[in-house]
Enzyme design. Structure first.
Site, PDB file in Angstrom:
ATOM      1  N   CYS A 169      41.072 -12.140   5.859  1.00 54.82           N
ATOM      2  CA  CYS A 169      40.981 -13.513   5.373  1.00 54.82           C
ATOM      3  C   CYS A 169      39.563 -13.755   4.867  1.00 54.82           C
ATOM      4  O   CYS A 169      38.604 -13.612   5.632  1.00 54.82           O
ATOM      5  CB  CYS A 169      41.326 -14.486   6.509  1.00 54.82           C
ATOM      6  SG  CYS A 169      40.953 -16.212   6.102  1.00 54.82           S
ATOM      7  N   LYS A 185      51.375  20.784  31.247  1.00 50.04           N
ATOM      8  CA  LYS A 185      51.079  19.563  30.487  1.00 50.04           C
ATOM      9  C   LYS A 185      51.935  18.399  30.978  1.00 50.04           C
ATOM     10  O   LYS A 185      53.145  18.531  31.151  1.00 50.04           O
ATOM     11  CB  LYS A 185      51.303  19.793  28.992  1.00 50.04           C
ATOM     12  CG  LYS A 185      50.334  20.801  28.399  1.00 50.04           C
ATOM     13  CD  LYS A 185      50.375  20.837  26.889  1.00 50.04           C
ATOM     14  CE  LYS A 185      49.655  19.657  26.298  1.00 50.04           C
ATOM     15  NZ  LYS A 185      49.509  19.759  24.832  1.00 50.04           N
ATOM     16  N   CYS A 191      37.789 -20.642   8.635  1.00 51.52           N
ATOM     17  CA  CYS A 191      38.881 -20.101   9.454  1.00 51.52           C
ATOM     18  C   CYS A 191      38.451 -20.135  10.925  1.00 51.52           C
ATOM     19  O   CYS A 191      37.467 -19.480  11.300  1.00 51.52           O
ATOM     20  CB  CYS A 191      39.171 -18.662   9.013  1.00 51.52           C
ATOM     21  SG  CYS A 191      40.538 -17.882   9.876  1.00 51.52           S
ATOM     22  N   TYR A 214      33.545  24.933  31.091  1.00 50.50           N
ATOM     23  CA  TYR A 214      34.458  25.516  32.074  1.00 50.50           C
ATOM     24  C   TYR A 214      34.705  27.017  31.936  1.00 50.50           C
ATOM     25  O   TYR A 214      35.511  27.569  32.675  1.00 50.50           O
ATOM     26  CB  TYR A 214      35.815  24.804  32.024  1.00 50.50           C
ATOM     27  CG  TYR A 214      36.412  24.659  30.639  1.00 50.50           C
ATOM     28  CD1 TYR A 214      36.844  25.751  29.919  1.00 50.50           C
ATOM     29  CD2 TYR A 214      36.537  23.406  30.064  1.00 50.50           C
ATOM     30  CE1 TYR A 214      37.390  25.617  28.655  1.00 50.50           C
ATOM     31  CE2 TYR A 214      37.082  23.242  28.802  1.00 50.50           C
ATOM     32  CZ  TYR A 214      37.507  24.356  28.099  1.00 50.50           C
ATOM     33  OH  TYR A 214      38.036  24.215  26.841  1.00 50.50           O
ATOM     34  N   CYS A 236      44.405 -20.208   9.031  1.00 53.92           N
ATOM     35  CA  CYS A 236      43.929 -21.223   8.082  1.00 53.92           C
ATOM     36  C   CYS A 236      44.741 -21.272   6.793  1.00 53.92           C
ATOM     37  O   CYS A 236      44.497 -22.131   5.935  1.00 53.92           O
ATOM     38  CB  CYS A 236      42.458 -20.996   7.752  1.00 53.92           C
ATOM     39  SG  CYS A 236      42.139 -19.506   6.790  1.00 53.92           S
ATOM     40  N   LYS A 293      42.853  19.515  32.554  1.00 54.04           N
ATOM     41  CA  LYS A 293      42.943  19.886  31.132  1.00 54.04           C
ATOM     42  C   LYS A 293      42.479  18.685  30.314  1.00 54.04           C
ATOM     43  O   LYS A 293      43.233  17.744  30.090  1.00 54.04           O
ATOM     44  CB  LYS A 293      44.376  20.277  30.766  1.00 54.04           C
ATOM     45  CG  LYS A 293      44.509  20.861  29.366  1.00 54.04           C
ATOM     46  CD  LYS A 293      45.933  21.332  29.105  1.00 54.04           C
ATOM     47  CE  LYS A 293      46.043  21.984  27.739  1.00 54.04           C
ATOM     48  NZ  LYS A 293      45.704  21.081  26.648  1.00 54.04           N
ATOM     49  N   CYS A 342      46.707 -16.088   5.843  1.00 55.47           N
ATOM     50  CA  CYS A 342      46.078 -16.106   7.161  1.00 55.47           C
ATOM     51  C   CYS A 342      46.878 -16.988   8.119  1.00 55.47           C
ATOM     52  O   CYS A 342      47.189 -18.139   7.798  1.00 55.47           O
ATOM     53  CB  CYS A 342      44.637 -16.623   7.044  1.00 55.47           C
ATOM     54  SG  CYS A 342      43.809 -16.781   8.642  1.00 55.47           S
ATOM     55  N   GLU A 398      42.062  23.439  37.228  1.00 53.89           N
ATOM     56  CA  GLU A 398      41.102  22.598  36.515  1.00 53.89           C
ATOM     57  C   GLU A 398      41.845  21.524  35.734  1.00 53.89           C
ATOM     58  O   GLU A 398      42.981  21.747  35.284  1.00 53.89           O
ATOM     59  CB  GLU A 398      40.268  23.432  35.532  1.00 53.89           C
ATOM     60  CG  GLU A 398      39.486  24.541  36.189  1.00 53.89           C
ATOM     61  CD  GLU A 398      38.871  25.495  35.177  1.00 53.89           C
ATOM     62  OE1 GLU A 398      38.222  26.451  35.605  1.00 53.89           O
ATOM     63  OE2 GLU A 398      39.051  25.288  33.951  1.00 53.89           O
ATOM     64  N   ASP A 420      41.462  16.233  27.375  1.00 50.53           N
ATOM     65  CA  ASP A 420      42.062  15.992  26.066  1.00 50.53           C
ATOM     66  C   ASP A 420      40.945  15.710  25.064  1.00 50.53           C
ATOM     67  O   ASP A 420      40.583  14.564  24.809  1.00 50.53           O
ATOM     68  CB  ASP A 420      43.023  14.798  26.141  1.00 50.53           C
ATOM     69  CG  ASP A 420      43.941  14.741  24.925  1.00 50.53           C
ATOM     70  OD1 ASP A 420      43.979  15.718  24.168  1.00 50.53           O
ATOM     71  OD2 ASP A 420      44.607  13.709  24.742  1.00 50.53           O
TER      72      ASP A 420
END
Length: 670
Positions: free
Chosen positions: A424, A312, A430, A225, A409, A115, A406, A113, A117
């Protein structure tokens, strides 16, 4: 090493691993790769075996998961949720195979199967009804998160099928698809919130949220599962997987029945190459002996079953050189640092850039100019720098210092207390914020203006045709200039101007969302519109009045107050009012509300006689239904009008999605 040195080393490993375990299971924000964690755990186990008198009874080698959060009711597992032994190489699998053969002989099968995450979950059903959902916790007891889990559409609340046992438990993994993770993480970054490192963390953080209404907004999924019951229902694990599918459970289609370890290794090799093509993350393969009788014969250790093991995959990781750090300014002004890298191949794609998230991440990595860095795909999606190779650091290299102004700008950046992002504040001056704000305003979830797209807005800004949202509503006065734009003919201009004119009929909540007030998303805009009624009330509302509205917290309230203190914003609202936009709730918008479409999903396609698509969408949502972006197995109904696209019809037919007309939809509300 002296005996005292061994004791100090063991204590240090216990403290470090316990902290990493807490970060992973409780905070859902790991700071170490799984492979490194497993290696440290293995090192500690060897030391404990060699020096048992120094072994800590609370050592992480004796634990399965993490601590229990204090925010949920703690429930003891009827069947302990044990972890699996991890391996990263073929020889360990061959050794496992030999141990199994020695115990039960050669006549057995394996089930392989993926695995997943994600976050392990245990679901209890009584008389076919979901009554409890509990996290793994420490393996013995976990958190009751039933209300949150019930928001996941692929988890059935009531089962349909034959010979379903009166009481049973089924286990699985809650996860988030990559596309959803990327979209939601981008929204978090734009709001100045800490982005999650990967979908696993996002899913875990979501499941442990206190408000199930907020959980429902985040698209989680779940694969089941493993079935547990007092009475043995099946002879093999493979048989149980096929049967629970018939009961209505979401079971991965990528499991395989294998005759021997060579078969297993071929399955592992295939998915090591193809895992990046999945829409979700896997970090390995789980291998289980198929026969339940043989599983019982093999038994358990204190921590793991002897009949199962997980292989893994190592996270895809490469080494390359940091060329420079640049900064991106988002629509809300949040400034995100980006590492520009010497191009390198990683997990099948060429990586040139990696996210650095925020200033704190640069400090954590102790990043210097021209550093050689290790890069991995966090959750196999977004490239990220995990550490610096200090051995290759140049002696004269200078630390990367986060910028103070920034980059677009020149305005001094602000970082509010309790927030990680610098931003900003010059939102009306901007350039990327101006463009981003207008692009947001015309978007499908806001004003949904036909004939306008992101590239067009960029072009208009560069040519000086728009600098504010309100400029869209005087574009008809600039028809001669519009005709000079390449590939922008009379028909395109007509469609665009009609779309802009039609947008004046969009309801107040859409206009409010379109303004792009920091922290005011689509749902918050609806709450504000219904609670405050018009823009003038909103502009004058106090913090107390705003927080009295359902789901409006202090941070949102302060952001709204700040927005209306700026003269530029007030002037824009005056101009938009003059243009004819809706800045108050029309009372009949609020009348058509029920829960008759609750938990039902819809896609609208085609042209309709009585209502526009936007009106049908509003009708569905006001009666508890949900609009999906595309056709999938999760879809309950396709509302089909004239001139519907053939591809949608074909896909809906293939997935057996019911097609209903406009009249049939309205009948559902009678």
């Amino acid at each position: 090493m002296s005996i005292f040195g061994v004791k100090e080393q063991m204590d240090a490993l216990v403290a470090e691993l316990n902290q990493h375990t807490y970060n992973y299971y409780v905070l859902a924000m790991p700071t170490i790769a799984d492979y490194e964690f497993d290696k440290k755990l293995e090192e500690l186990a060897k030391l404990e075996q060699a020096h048992p008198t120094f072994a800590d009874p609370n050592s992480p080698t004796q634990k399965v998961g993490g601590d229990i959060t204090k925010n949920f009711v703690t429930v003891k597992h009827k069947w302990p949720m044990l972890s699996l032994g991890n391996t990263y190489n073929e020889q360990d699998l061959r050794d496992f195979d030999e141990r199994v053969k020695k115990a039960i002989g050669d006549d057995f099968e394996y089930v392989c199967e993926l695995k997943f995450d994600g976050l392990s979950i245990s679901l209890t059903y009584e008389n076919g009804i979901l009554v409890r959902a509990v996290t793994r916790g420490d393996g013995t007891q976990g958190d009751d998160v039933t209300n949150n889990i019930k928001t996941i559409h692929t988890i059935p609340h009531q089962l349909k099928g034959k010979e379903i046992p009166a009481i049973f438990e089924i286990r699985g993994e809650v996860f988030m698809h990559r596309a959803a993770f990327e979209r939601l993480n981008k929204e978090r970054e734009e709001l100045g919130e800490v982005p999650y490192a990967n979908p696993r963390n996002f899913a875990s953080g979501t499941v442990k949220m206190q408000d199930s209404k907020e959980v429902k907004k985040r698209p989680l999924d779940c694969f089941l599962y493993a079935l547990n019951s007092d009475k043995q229902l099946f002879k093999t694990h493979w048989e149980s997987l096929q049967t629970v599918k018939e009961w209505g459970f979401n079971v991965s289609e990528h499991s395989k029945l294998s005759k021997n370890m060579d078969d297993v290794l071929a399955f592992i090799a295939y998915w090591e190459e193809h895992r990046f093509k999945l829409s979700y993350d896997i970090d390995g393969i789980v291998i289980k002996v198929n026969s339940y009788a043989q599983q019982q014969e093999l038994g358990f250790t204190a921590k793991s079953p002897r009949w199962a093991i997980s292989y893994k995959y190592k996270a895809a990781e490469v080494q390359t050189v940091l060329e420079k750090v640049t900064y991106q300014v988002g629509r809300t002004g949040a400034v995100t640092p980006v590492a520009n890298l010497k191009p390198v191949l990683l997990a099948g794609t060429t990586v040139k850039r990696a996210t650095l998230h925020n200033a704190d991440e640069i400090i954590r990595l102790d990043l210097h100019e021209s550093d050689t860095v290790f890069v991995e795909k966090g959750g196999e999606i977004i490239p990220k720098i995990i550490k610096v190779n200090l051995d290759l650091r140049k002696p004269d290299s200078q630390p990367i210092v986060y910028l103070t102004h920034c980059p677009e700008c020149g305005t001094a950046l602000i970082r509010k207390e309790g927030e990680v992002a610098f931003y900003c504040p010059n939102d009306e001056g901007c350039p990327p914020q101006i463009v981003g704000k207008i692009q947001h305003f015309i978007g499908r979830k806001a004003m949904d203006i036909d004939g306008l797209g992101d590239e067009t807005i960029e072009t208009f800004y560069q040519r000086g045709l728009v600098a504010h949202i309100s400029d869209l509503y005087i574009l008809q006065e600039k028809a001669d200039e519009l005709k000079l734009i390449e590939r922008f003919g009379e028909r395109s201009i007509e469609n665009m101007l009609k779309g802009i004119e039609d947008s004046k009929q969009m309801p107040f909540e859409k206009v409010l969302f379109g303004l792009g007030i920091r922290y005011v998303g689509e749902t918050v805009a609806k709450k504000l519109a219904r609670g405050i009624k018009n823009i003038d009330n909103l502009a004058s509302a106090s913090i107390e009045e705003l927080t009295a509205i359902d789901e409006i917290g202090i941070r949102i309230a302060e952001s709204i107050r700040e927005y209306f203190t700026k003269e530029d914003h007030l002037q824009q609202i005056v101009l938009l009012k003059a243009a004819g936009l809706q800045f108050e709730v029309v009372e009949n918008e609020l009348l058509l509300q029920s829960d008759k479409l609750n938990e039902k999903t819809f896609v609208i396609s085609g042209v309709f006689e009585k209502h526009s698509r936007e009106e049908l969408k509003a009708i569905i949502e006001e009666n508890g239904g949900k609009i999906l972006s595309g056709i999938s197995a999760k879809l309950n109904y396709l509302v089909a009008g004239d001139n519907m696209g053939p591809s949608k019809l074909e896909k809906a037919t293939k997935l057996n999605v019911p097609l209903i007309s406009e009249d049939e939809l309205l009948k559902m509300l009678e």
